[in-house]
Design a protein around this motif. Structure first.
Motif, PDB file in Angstrom:
ATOM      1  N   CYS A 131      27.708  16.692  28.284  1.00  0.00           N
ATOM      2  CA  CYS A 131      29.053  16.112  28.337  1.00  0.00           C
ATOM      3  C   CYS A 131      30.020  17.203  27.928  1.00  0.00           C
ATOM      4  O   CYS A 131      30.135  17.556  26.744  1.00  0.00           O
ATOM      5  N   LYS A 132      30.676  17.750  28.943  1.00  0.00           N
ATOM      6  CA  LYS A 132      31.519  18.930  28.740  1.00  0.00           C
ATOM      7  C   LYS A 132      32.840  18.681  29.443  1.00  0.00           C
ATOM      8  O   LYS A 132      32.883  18.054  30.506  1.00  0.00           O
ATOM      9  N   TYR A 133      33.883  19.210  28.868  1.00  0.00           N
ATOM     10  CA  TYR A 133      35.214  18.962  29.403  1.00  0.00           C
ATOM     11  C   TYR A 133      35.609  20.031  30.431  1.00  0.00           C
ATOM     12  O   TYR A 133      35.406  21.222  30.198  1.00  0.00           O
ATOM     13  N   TYR A 134      36.125  19.595  31.554  1.00  0.00           N
ATOM     14  CA  TYR A 134      36.692  20.525  32.542  1.00  0.00           C
ATOM     15  C   TYR A 134      38.213  20.504  32.383  1.00  0.00           C
ATOM     16  O   TYR A 134      38.819  19.422  32.440  1.00  0.00           O
ATOM     17  N   THR A 135      38.783  21.684  32.172  1.00  0.00           N
ATOM     18  CA  THR A 135      40.209  21.793  31.862  1.00  0.00           C
ATOM     19  C   THR A 135      41.049  20.996  32.852  1.00  0.00           C
ATOM     20  O   THR A 135      40.851  21.090  34.059  1.00  0.00           O
ATOM     21  N   GLY A 136      41.959  20.215  32.302  1.00  0.00           N
ATOM     22  CA  GLY A 136      42.876  19.460  33.153  1.00  0.00           C
ATOM     23  C   GLY A 136      42.410  18.037  33.426  1.00  0.00           C
ATOM     24  O   GLY A 136      43.175  17.210  33.914  1.00  0.00           O
ATOM     25  N   LEU A 147      34.734  18.448  22.793  1.00  0.00           N
ATOM     26  CA  LEU A 147      33.393  17.906  22.991  1.00  0.00           C
ATOM     27  C   LEU A 147      32.612  18.787  23.958  1.00  0.00           C
ATOM     28  O   LEU A 147      33.051  19.030  25.083  1.00  0.00           O
ATOM     29  N   ASP A 148      31.501  19.282  23.512  1.00  0.00           N
ATOM     30  CA  ASP A 148      30.624  20.080  24.373  1.00  0.00           C
ATOM     31  C   ASP A 148      29.200  19.848  23.867  1.00  0.00           C
ATOM     32  O   ASP A 148      28.658  20.646  23.106  1.00  0.00           O
ATOM     33  N   GLY A 373      36.369  12.255  30.652  1.00  0.00           N
ATOM     34  CA  GLY A 373      36.917  11.872  31.953  1.00  0.00           C
ATOM     35  C   GLY A 373      36.274  10.656  32.583  1.00  0.00           C
ATOM     36  O   GLY A 373      36.757  10.160  33.587  1.00  0.00           O
ATOM     37  N   GLY A 374      35.146  10.189  32.025  1.00  0.00           N
ATOM     38  CA  GLY A 374      34.542   8.970  32.556  1.00  0.00           C
ATOM     39  C   GLY A 374      33.217   9.224  33.243  1.00  0.00           C
ATOM     40  O   GLY A 374      32.754  10.362  33.367  1.00  0.00           O
ATOM     41  N   SER A 436      36.749  22.845  38.838  1.00  0.00           N
ATOM     42  CA  SER A 436      37.836  23.118  37.887  1.00  0.00           C
ATOM     43  C   SER A 436      39.146  23.308  38.645  1.00  0.00           C
ATOM     44  O   SER A 436      40.200  22.797  38.232  1.00  0.00           O
ATOM     45  N   GLY A 437      39.088  24.042  39.767  1.00  0.00           N
ATOM     46  CA  GLY A 437      40.299  24.312  40.554  1.00  0.00           C
ATOM     47  C   GLY A 437      40.893  23.025  41.097  1.00  0.00           C
ATOM     48  O   GLY A 437      42.119  22.800  41.029  1.00  0.00           O
ATOM     49  N   ALA A 438      40.036  22.148  41.623  1.00  0.00           N
ATOM     50  CA  ALA A 438      40.534  20.889  42.199  1.00  0.00           C
ATOM     51  C   ALA A 438      41.173  20.032  41.107  1.00  0.00           C
ATOM     52  O   ALA A 438      42.267  19.472  41.299  1.00  0.00           O
ATOM     53  N   ILE A 439      40.504  19.954  39.971  1.00  0.00           N
ATOM     54  CA  ILE A 439      41.039  19.112  38.889  1.00  0.00           C
ATOM     55  C   ILE A 439      42.355  19.695  38.358  1.00  0.00           C
ATOM     56  O   ILE A 439      43.341  18.966  38.166  1.00  0.00           O
ATOM     57  N   ALA A 440      42.372  21.015  38.162  1.00  0.00           N
ATOM     58  CA  ALA A 440      43.604  21.644  37.646  1.00  0.00           C
ATOM     59  C   ALA A 440      44.767  21.403  38.605  1.00  0.00           C
ATOM     60  O   ALA A 440      45.927  21.300  38.185  1.00  0.00           O
TER      61      ALA A 440
END
Ligand code: NDP
Ligand code: AKG
Ligand code: MG
Length: 474
Positions: A131-136, A147-148, A373-374, A436-440
């Motif tokens: 469970c790791k966070y992707y920026t944005g 959280l990582d 993020g769910g 990451s690019g798509a989410i950002a």
């Protein structure tokens, strides 16, 4: 060899040596599309994985996908109630590495879980869920980037053994009578407890073998992490269930302090060594008082036990772990299950690998995914010594099925875990970059779009896959 399926004509098998996969450049990988939203998730995932592999390796590497059947699709091909045909389990066994979409399990009655059956049949004893966070990524949590964690959940016993009897059946009544009249009275610590006759009965076995092989994998994973993340937390409810949950903790510590003695330090040991480092003349008893704040009110017997513990630790590991050397070791601690749910929210950066029994890990992996993020962002893997099946943490989300709507991020990231497991790191990294690019850029599916302020227009499941591929080139 197969009844209704045919393997691809090109490609080779993944084989295993000492629990590690040996992967050819053109592996054959069985996949199960899955029920419900699997129909949307799988095509998106396959497209992204193939694109990343082609972009990373040209024609040097390629997956030959092998469609195998489970769930509703299997019944359509193989006939009524043929939810998990032998063809499927044979193909997974033969080819070693597989990936799957979610499969439906009815509640109450009906078939037992196909997902669990696959893990049991192939002895995939470690359910690994990072469970790791992707920026944005929009999140309900204030500091999701802290959280990582990687959840290592035991995957074959506890509730997954599925040994239970329905209320009112002959065996349930027989068992309750046997417990009430013979076993409970024969165990003084159970006092006058009795089980109501109208109870269903479930057995929750936790074995030393199952617990230690899971913790062993968790510790090996910790060894691969950067120093500041080398920590394994044993999660349990051992204050209430001493011989199952408590035993899981004890067996975890036992493994860490025997098989991995040179690599590990337990939290209590670190306190004992740290106390002596701050004050070299500290007596054993004063050290014992410092590690157990309630020491003065304990019985003489309990005090002696703690003093012996202190003396034992100093004798055994002062030379190897003392004078601060323990700070370079893997920290093994434990937390009670209810407490860890609040700890990952209030102090997320204090945790790294969470080793759990089955049910605790089930709850914890959904809760931790929610923070970053769910469920649409929750990947997973089921790993054994000679087989691995990759799948998302979430289920079939039936109300969204066939709408090309849900977030394929979880299954795509499960594919990323598969690529990493295969050693195809470049392709895995490319997908993470694209995601990451798509989410950002706020190009996201409904689940993330609704969390963004002000809300953005949601992409379809298939469009999100395309956005990830587009952002490979960022
Ligand atoms: N490994 C497996 O195959 C698993 C199978 N299951 C099975 O799945 C079935 C349905 O279970 P259920 O309890 O509804 O749990 P699900 O995980 O299937 O869905 C619960 C909710 O989570 C959100 N969600 C799930 N997947 C996604 C996704 N890809 N993208 C965005 N949001 C998502 C949705 O929330 P919202 O509607 O709020 O957007 C959805 O309604 C059951 O039969 C269960 O047994 C369950 C877990 C694992
Ligand atoms: O098999 C199922 O239906 C549920 C499985 C599950 O919840 C999980 O794997 O986390
Ligand atoms: Mg679950």
């Amino acid at each position: 060899m197969y009844d209704k399926i045919t393997p691809p004509t090109t490609g080779e098998k993944v084989t295993f040596k000492n629990g590690e996969p040996i992967v050819p450049n053109n592996p054959i990988i069985p996949f199960i599309r899955g029920d419900g939203t699997g129909i949307d998730l799988w095509p998106a995932t396959e497209k992204v994985l193939d694109a990343a592999i082609a972009a990373s390796y040209g024609d040097q590497r390629k997956i030959s996908w092998f469609k195998v059947y489970a769930g509703d699709e299997a019944c359509e091909l193989y006939g009524t109630y043929q939810y998990l045909p032998e063809d499927t389990t044979n193909a997974i066994r033969e080819y070693g590495v597989a990936i799957k979409g979610p499969l439906t399990t009815p509640i109450g009655g009906g078939i037992r879980s196909l997902n669990v059956a696959l893990r049991q049949i192939h002895d995939l004893y470690a359910c690994v869920r990072p469970c790791k966070y992707y920026t944005g990524t929009p999140s309900p949590h204030k500091t999701p980037e802290k959280l990582d964690v990687i959840i290592y959940r035991e995957n074959t016993e506890d509730i997954y053994l599925g040994i239970e009897w329905r209320e009112g059946t002959e065996i349930a009544e027989k068992l309750i009578n046997f417990l009430n009249t013979e076993l409970i009275p024969a165990t003084p610590e159970h006092g006058k407890k009795q089980i109501r006759l109208d109870s269903g009965i479930g057995i929750k076995p936790i074995s030393k073998t199952g617990s230690q092989r899971l913790v062993r994998r968790a510790i090996y994973q910790a060894l691969r992490l950067p120093k500041n993340k080398q920590m394994v937390t044993l999660v349990h409810k051992g204050n209430i269930m001493k011989y199952t949950e408590g035993a899981f903790r004890d067996w975890g510590y036992e493994l860490a302090t025997t098989e991995f003695r040179n690599e590990c330090i337990t939290e209590r040991e670190s306190w004992i060594l740290g106390n002596k480092e701050k004050n070299p003349n500290l007596s054993i008893e004063d050290n014992a008082k410092m590690i157990d704040p309630g020491y003065d009110s304990l019985t003489a017997e309990k005090k002696a036990e703690i003093s012996q513990e202190v003396e034992g630790v100093l004798n055994a590991i002062w030379e190897t772990h003392g004078n601060g050397k323990w700070k370079e070791k893997i920290m093994v601690n434990d937390r009670i299950a209810d407490s860890i749910f609040q700890q990952i929210q209030t102090r997320p950066d204090e945790y790294s690998i969470l080793a759990t029994m089955n049910l605790n890990g089930d709850y914890l992996s959904d809760a931790a995914a929610a923070m970053v993020g769910g469920l649409g962002m929750g990947p997973g893997a089921n790993i054994g010594d000679e087989c691995a099946i990759f799948e998302a943490t979430h289920g079939t989300a039936p109300k969204h099925a066939g709408l090309d709507k849900v977030n394929p991020g979880s299954l795509i990231l499960s594919g990323v875990m598969m690529l990493e497991y295969m050693g195809w790191q470049e392709a895995a990294d490319l997908i993470k970059k694209g995601l990451s690019g798509a989410i950002a850029n706020q190009e996201v599916t409904y689940d993330l779009a609704r969390l963004i302020e002000p809300p953005v227009e949601a992409l379809k499941c298939s469009e999100f896959a395309d956005a990830i591929i587009k952002h490979f080139n960022d």
